[in-house]
Design a protein around this motif. Structure first.
Motif, mmCIF file in Angstrom:
data_model
loop_
_atom_site.group_PDB
_atom_site.id
_atom_site.type_symbol
_atom_site.label_atom_id
_atom_site.label_comp_id
_atom_site.label_asym_id
_atom_site.label_seq_id
_atom_site.Cartn_x
_atom_site.Cartn_y
_atom_site.Cartn_z
ATOM 1 N N GLN A 57 0.852 -1.193 0.000
ATOM 2 C CA GLN A 57 0.000 0.000 0.000
ATOM 3 C C GLN A 57 0.881 1.232 0.000
ATOM 4 O OE1 GLN A 57 -2.397 0.555 3.476
ATOM 5 N NE2 GLN A 57 -3.598 2.219 2.578
ATOM 6 N N TYR A 75 0.974 5.040 0.461
ATOM 7 C CA TYR A 75 0.067 5.963 1.134
ATOM 8 C C TYR A 75 0.674 7.360 1.185
ATOM 9 C CZ TYR A 75 3.137 5.347 5.193
ATOM 10 O OH TYR A 75 4.219 5.315 6.035
ATOM 11 N N PRO A 77 -1.068 5.160 6.728
ATOM 12 C CA PRO A 77 -2.121 4.624 5.859
ATOM 13 C C PRO A 77 -3.482 4.654 6.528
ATOM 14 C CG PRO A 77 -0.847 2.832 6.792
ATOM 15 C CD PRO A 77 -0.191 4.095 7.249
ATOM 16 N N ARG A 124 -6.987 2.672 6.810
ATOM 17 C CA ARG A 124 -7.485 1.317 6.553
ATOM 18 C C ARG A 124 -8.802 1.070 7.268
ATOM 19 N NH1 ARG A 124 -1.708 -1.789 7.570
ATOM 20 N NH2 ARG A 124 -0.624 -0.971 5.725
ATOM 21 N N HIS A 168 2.002 -4.846 3.125
ATOM 22 C CA HIS A 168 3.113 -3.949 3.405
ATOM 23 C C HIS A 168 2.668 -2.515 3.144
ATOM 24 C CE1 HIS A 168 5.834 -7.457 3.470
ATOM 25 N NE2 HIS A 168 5.134 -7.869 2.418
ATOM 26 N N GLU A 169 3.394 -1.573 3.728
ATOM 27 C CA GLU A 169 3.064 -0.165 3.555
ATOM 28 C C GLU A 169 4.329 0.614 3.235
ATOM 29 O OE1 GLU A 169 3.045 1.378 8.153
ATOM 30 O OE2 GLU A 169 1.271 0.301 7.426
ATOM 31 N N LYS A 225 8.907 -1.786 8.977
ATOM 32 C CA LYS A 225 7.910 -1.857 7.906
ATOM 33 C C LYS A 225 8.424 -1.209 6.631
ATOM 34 C CE LYS A 225 3.869 -1.949 10.970
ATOM 35 N NZ LYS A 225 2.633 -1.221 11.376
ATOM 36 N N ALA A 254 8.961 -3.210 3.099
ATOM 37 C CA ALA A 254 8.314 -2.782 1.864
ATOM 38 C C ALA A 254 9.337 -2.406 0.805
ATOM 39 C CB ALA A 254 7.385 -1.593 2.148
#
Length: 476
Positions: free
Chosen positions: A223, A225, A230, A232, A249-250, A345, A349
């Motif tokens: 994702q 963002y 993000p 959600r 994943h972000e 994270k 990603a």
């Protein structure tokens, strides 16, 4: 037998599950929590009795806000509709055909009569009901049931149900994305299990949840963002199991250029500061005034002096100072933990995106799609589909022309979706009077390797050489 029990439990409502309440054409997503009051369409009730029942069960709201499963009874309405007239031309709508008043109906409600019983009383006290045609009687019963019956259907959340809910209640949150357009996006994007998909959306997480539902917990979803984190909200309404979130994943959109250039530092201490330096406008916001900085540097000394004076006078101030120090330590530790999670994270990603071998790209946002598309399309492998949604066609036309100019994409198509609902009943099937004005526009295409385009440019110089030969022969 154990497997059958497990399969049966999957189709039943459990405590903590996310469900969608339906009444007519109105939907609402809620979480099952015992002894919690739920308000839906100006009516409150408890969802305790829904636990253990099958999805798709219709409940009747009884006095006290409790739910009671409705027993399927449709014989009464069909029996009442047997005696009917042949024409409605002699019926006058003067408001005097109904003998019951509003006060009478309220007294019936206070006596504990259910919605079906109140509708039956309205039919019996109507002087023109038996003179109406069979179709008019069914229409009358349907209208009164919708008004007086307190029924609620509990549905399992799905992509179609949540898309209809958002489009009916708050279409602005999902950029007026209609459910048929969302289904077309998933088809054009070739979303399937085991693929690696990039998603950039500002539709409250609806598009992201639809992609995760289609993939079934297999593969990886990244994702992209904007902003600090993000969004959600729509993904939570799907109620995915935990292993679905392991594939998610972000990655912040502000780090895309740094990742493409190879200058992204995933081990930086302050990730937010790096993102601010990546965006020129944001860096100005992170800068501080030097005078304020000096005042901040001087403030701890003054606070310590105040603390020393206070300790000499009041012993209770020592406890306050210790509590403040503990709070600062706790806040600092929490901030460090959050930054470490955010860094992990980001690194995970970035590892997924570094290969530039994604299988699909889905964009649906309120921002202008052209710079986002031109930046994220570089992460796709050759011969992979991409799809971009916009409520208006002008931004997609600009994306179309830019892709045609720079190359790297073929089979470009700009389409719009159109849908119309039909009433399907015996002897009266026709389109509905009201329909959606537009479902937005989609730009889809397929990526290709840009190295092959250079070979085509050398071939394009051959006609120029032939023209020179023709001029030489004419001079001779």
């Amino acid at each position: 037998m154990a497997d059958n029990g497990d399969n049966d439990s999957q189709h039943r409502v459990n405590e903590g599950d996310y469900v969608v309440l339906k009444r007519g054409d109105i939907y609402k997503a809620v979480q099952i929590q015992k002894k919690k009051k739920t308000v839906f369409e100006k009516q409150w009730f408890f969802l305790d009795n829904a636990v253990g029942e099958l999805y798709g069960t219709t409940f009747e709201v009884v006095t006290g806000g409790t739910l009671q499963p409705r027993k399927p009874k449709h014989v009464e309405s069909s029996a009442d509709a047997k005696e009917a007239g042949t024409d409605n031309r002699n019926i006058l709508d003067d408001g005097k055909s109904q003998k019951l008043t509003r006060d009478d109906i309220e007294t019936l409600k206070e006596q504990g009569l259910k919605g079906q019983e109140i509708v039956q009383q309205l039919i019996e006290n109507s002087t023109t009901f038996r003179d109406k045609t069979e179709f008019a009687q069914e229409k009358y019963i349907k209208k009164k049931k919708k008004k007086y019956e307190n029924s609620v259907m509990v549905l399992r959340p799905s992509c179609r149900v949540l898309a209809m809910m958002y489009h009916g209640r708050e279409p602005g949150k999902i950029c007026h994305l209609r459910y048929d357009t969302l289904a077309l996006m998933l088809t054009l994007g070739n979303i399937h299990a085991g693929s690696k998909v990039l998603v950039f959306e500002t539709c409250a997480g609806l598009v992201l949840g639809a992609v995760m539902e289609r993939m079934g917990g297999y593969g990886s979803v990244v994702q992209m963002y904007p902003g600090g984190g993000p969004v959600r909200a729509g993904v939570e309404s799907f109620g995915f199991p935990s292993h679905f979130h392991d594939t998610l994943h972000e990655f912040p959109i502000c780090h895309v250029n740094a990742l493409l250039a190879g200058t992204l530092d995933t081990e930086a201490k302050n990730i937010d500061a790096d993102s601010g330096q990546a965006n020129g406008d944001k860096s100005n916001l992170t800068q501080t005034d030097p005078e304020k900085a000096e005042s901040k540097e001087c403030s701890p000394d003054t606070e310590d002096q105040r603390m020393e004076t206070s300790t000499s006078t009041d012993p209770a101030a020592d406890k306050e100072r210790e509590e403040r120090e503990k709070r600062r330590e706790i806040r600092g530790q929490e901030k460090k933990v959050k930054m470490e999670e955010k860094r992990k994270k980001l690194a995970a990603a970035a590892a997924v995106l570094e290969g530039r071998n994604a299988d699909g790209l889905v964009i649906a946002s309120r921002f202008h799609p052209c710079p986002v598309l031109l930046g994220l399309i570089k992460f796709l492998a050759p011969s992979r589909p991409f799809v971009v949604y916009s409520q208006y066609k002008e931004p997609l036309i600009e994306c179309y022309t830019k892709l045609r100019e720079q190359g790297g994409a073929v089979s470009l198509r700009l389409t719009d979706s159109w849908i119309r609902h039909y009433q399907v009943l015996p002897n009266r099937t026709h389109p509905m009077l009201l329909m959606s004005g537009g479902g937005g526009y989609l730009l889809s295409g397929t990526t290709v390797a840009t190295d092959t385009l250079k070979m085509g440019s050398t071939r394009g110089e051959e006609p120029a050489a032939k023209r020179l030969k023709l001029t030489e022969t004419t001079d001779g």
